[in-house]
Scaffold this active site. Structure first.
Site, mmCIF file in Angstrom:
data_model
loop_
_atom_site.group_PDB
_atom_site.id
_atom_site.type_symbol
_atom_site.label_atom_id
_atom_site.label_comp_id
_atom_site.label_asym_id
_atom_site.label_seq_id
_atom_site.Cartn_x
_atom_site.Cartn_y
_atom_site.Cartn_z
ATOM 1 N N GLY A 208 0.950 -1.157 0.003
ATOM 2 C CA GLY A 208 0.027 0.115 -0.152
ATOM 3 C C GLY A 208 0.889 1.319 -0.090
ATOM 4 O O GLY A 208 2.022 1.300 -0.279
ATOM 5 N N LEU B 273 0.432 3.608 -2.182
ATOM 6 C CA LEU B 273 0.757 3.669 -3.591
ATOM 7 C C LEU B 273 1.410 4.788 -4.248
ATOM 8 O O LEU B 273 1.046 5.855 -3.994
ATOM 9 C CB LEU B 273 -0.368 3.152 -4.260
ATOM 10 C CG LEU B 273 -1.115 1.802 -4.034
ATOM 11 C CD1 LEU B 273 -2.452 1.849 -5.013
ATOM 12 C CD2 LEU B 273 -0.172 0.699 -3.869
ATOM 13 N N GLY C 41 5.340 3.763 -9.061
ATOM 14 C CA GLY C 41 6.086 2.472 -9.048
ATOM 15 C C GLY C 41 5.150 1.365 -9.106
ATOM 16 O O GLY C 41 5.073 0.415 -9.996
ATOM 17 N N HIS C 42 4.317 1.298 -7.975
ATOM 18 C CA HIS C 42 3.139 0.190 -8.003
ATOM 19 C C HIS C 42 2.105 0.402 -9.282
ATOM 20 O O HIS C 42 1.728 -0.786 -9.606
ATOM 21 C CB HIS C 42 2.256 0.606 -6.770
ATOM 22 C CG HIS C 42 3.005 0.435 -5.294
ATOM 23 N ND1 HIS C 42 3.011 1.642 -4.558
ATOM 24 C CD2 HIS C 42 3.892 -0.400 -4.816
ATOM 25 C CE1 HIS C 42 3.929 1.274 -3.435
ATOM 26 N NE2 HIS C 42 4.244 0.028 -3.653
ATOM 27 N N GLU D 31 11.758 -4.368 -10.063
ATOM 28 C CA GLU D 31 13.190 -4.580 -10.004
ATOM 29 C C GLU D 31 13.642 -3.734 -8.877
ATOM 30 O O GLU D 31 14.931 -3.963 -8.609
ATOM 31 C CB GLU D 31 13.887 -4.229 -11.316
ATOM 32 C CG GLU D 31 13.313 -5.544 -12.237
ATOM 33 C CD GLU D 31 13.881 -4.883 -13.843
ATOM 34 O OE1 GLU D 31 14.410 -3.807 -14.146
ATOM 35 O OE2 GLU D 31 13.316 -5.802 -14.838
ATOM 36 N N SER E 29 9.370 5.159 -3.413
ATOM 37 C CA SER E 29 9.262 4.289 -2.440
ATOM 38 C C SER E 29 8.439 4.824 -1.346
ATOM 39 O O SER E 29 8.539 6.157 -1.301
ATOM 40 C CB SER E 29 10.823 3.949 -1.864
ATOM 41 O OG SER E 29 10.658 3.490 -0.458
ATOM 42 N N SER E 30 7.579 4.012 -0.935
ATOM 43 C CA SER E 30 6.908 4.377 0.373
ATOM 44 C C SER E 30 7.623 5.082 1.287
ATOM 45 O O SER E 30 7.086 5.935 2.194
ATOM 46 C CB SER E 30 5.812 3.102 0.659
ATOM 47 O OG SER E 30 5.265 2.514 -0.269
HETATM 48 P P1 AMP Z 1 6.098 -2.264 -1.660
HETATM 49 O O1 AMP Z 1 4.765 -2.046 -1.576
HETATM 50 O O2 AMP Z 1 6.940 -1.426 -1.108
HETATM 51 O O3 AMP Z 1 6.247 -3.629 -0.803
HETATM 52 O O4 AMP Z 1 6.255 -2.693 -3.071
HETATM 53 C C1 AMP Z 1 5.251 -3.564 -3.647
HETATM 54 C C2 AMP Z 1 5.734 -3.867 -5.012
HETATM 55 O O5 AMP Z 1 5.941 -2.834 -5.949
HETATM 56 C C3 AMP Z 1 7.165 -4.588 -5.371
HETATM 57 O O6 AMP Z 1 7.193 -5.635 -6.332
HETATM 58 C C4 AMP Z 1 8.214 -3.483 -5.244
HETATM 59 O O7 AMP Z 1 9.506 -4.186 -6.118
HETATM 60 C C5 AMP Z 1 7.411 -2.580 -6.296
HETATM 61 N N1 AMP Z 1 7.940 -1.326 -6.234
HETATM 62 C C6 AMP Z 1 8.296 -0.688 -5.165
HETATM 63 N N2 AMP Z 1 8.864 0.636 -5.744
HETATM 64 C C7 AMP Z 1 8.914 0.450 -6.927
HETATM 65 C C8 AMP Z 1 9.568 1.502 -7.859
HETATM 66 N N3 AMP Z 1 10.038 2.654 -7.670
HETATM 67 N N4 AMP Z 1 9.380 1.028 -9.247
HETATM 68 C C9 AMP Z 1 8.932 -0.176 -9.606
HETATM 69 N N5 AMP Z 1 8.327 -0.984 -8.874
HETATM 70 C C10 AMP Z 1 8.331 -0.628 -7.374
#
Ligand code: AMP
Length: 284
Positions: free
Chosen positions: A31, A33, A36-37, A148, A185-186
């Site tokens: 969450g 969001l 990236g998400h 990635e 990044s969150s």
């Molecule tokens: P998280 O909510 O941080 O656990 O991330 C959920 C998904 O989003 C994971 O597969 C992460 O690798 C991806 N994700 C997080 N930040 C980015 C980003 N800046 N670009 C692409 N994917 C991302």
């Protein structure tokens, strides 16, 4: 868009979608969001008929001294963003729904977690592999999309899916960055403006590393030292690791040849930031 909170209902929806002959893409998130998400959701849409977005801050992937309680949560905003992105179903269970009082079964990998983030976050990848396994059994996806940016996580999920014969195609999606290069990044939400400035040194050091590799520097130690100098010079930074590794095994490499992965984790204020890049000696 439907919002589903129980395992039973999610499994029933997944069965209905599959019975209609449609395919399902899963994009797991915690969450809060960001773009990236949203890029993962778009990739999911490109690969399947229906997209299920999971939103779950998974307690088993946080160590006792980590930021589980402080992790940013923004469910209403997330639901609006998900709806605007064309998500079909949001699966947002409670902790209790996924981990009952007698929960005791975990999925863990032997080698991939013994590198990079796994060294300073000993329970992390066991928690990730376990929750992803559960999500695969609950959402029944044909494809699942992971970023990635969390390179080691992507490799862990790929390995686990292959080793345990999950009938799910794992798709990687490129890192989405702010215009100045900071990986979205969150956890960027915790940064003060000055700390955010320091956070830019992660991507800058990866760019410098690529420039050095392209100019013929083959010694990983020299590239790592240059990155270390750049990051150490910025205030509020504490380097967890900077490594140049084989992109598949994550073992350190002796020389920068072929394609190698440079990965780093840096504590900046309250945020632990990670980033990575494939270094290609010939340029690219
Ligand atoms: P998280 O909510 O941080 O656990 O991330 C959920 C998904 O989003 C994971 O597969 C992460 O690798 C991806 N994700 C997080 N930040 C980015 C980003 N800046 N670009 C692409 N994917 C991302």
């Amino acid at each position: 868009m439907d919002v589903v909170a129980t395992v039973e209902e999610m499994q029933a929806r997944a069965d209905r979608i599959r019975a209609q002959g449609k395919t399902i893409a899963l994009t797991p998130t915690m969450g809060c969001l960001h773009e990236g998400h949203l890029s993962l959701i778009q990739k999911g849409k490109a690969h399947a008929d229906r997209v299920v977005l999971s939103i779950f801050v998974n307690p088993t992937q946080f160590g006792p001294d980590e930021d589980l309680d402080a992790y940013p949560r923004a469910m209403e905003r997330d639901l609006a963003l998900a709806e605007g992105s064309g998500v079909d179903v949001v699966f947002a269970p409670s902790d209790k729904e996924l981990y009952g009082p007698d929960f005791q079964t975990f999925v863990s990998l032997d080698r991939l977690p013994n590198h990079l983030c796994g060294l300073s976050r000993p329970v992390h990848f066991r928690g990730v592999a376990t929750v992803v396994t559960k999500l695969f059994n609950i959402v029944k996806p044909h494809v699942a999309v992971f970023g990635e940016k969390d390179y080691q996580q992507l490799q862990v999920v790929r390995r686990m899916a292959a080793d345990l014969n999950f009938d799910v195609e794992i798709i990687g999606a490129p890192t989405v960055r702010e215009p100045d290069g900071l990986a979205k990044s969150s956890r960027n939400a915790y940064l003060t403006p000055e700390q955010r400035e320091s956070g830019l040194t992660l991507n800058r050091s990866l760019e410098k590393a690529q420039a050095m590799a392209a100019a013929g520097e083959a010694d990983p130690a020299r590239i790592i030292e240059a990155a270390r100098d750049l990051i150490d010079a910025a205030p509020h930074t504490r380097i967890d690791y900077i490594e140049i590794v084989d992109p598949y095994t994550l073992n350190s490499v002796e020389a920068v040849e072929g394609s190698v992965l440079m990965a780093l984790a840096v504590q900046v204020g309250k945020s632990r930031l990670i980033d990575n890049r494939i270094l290609a000696p010939g340029g690219a």
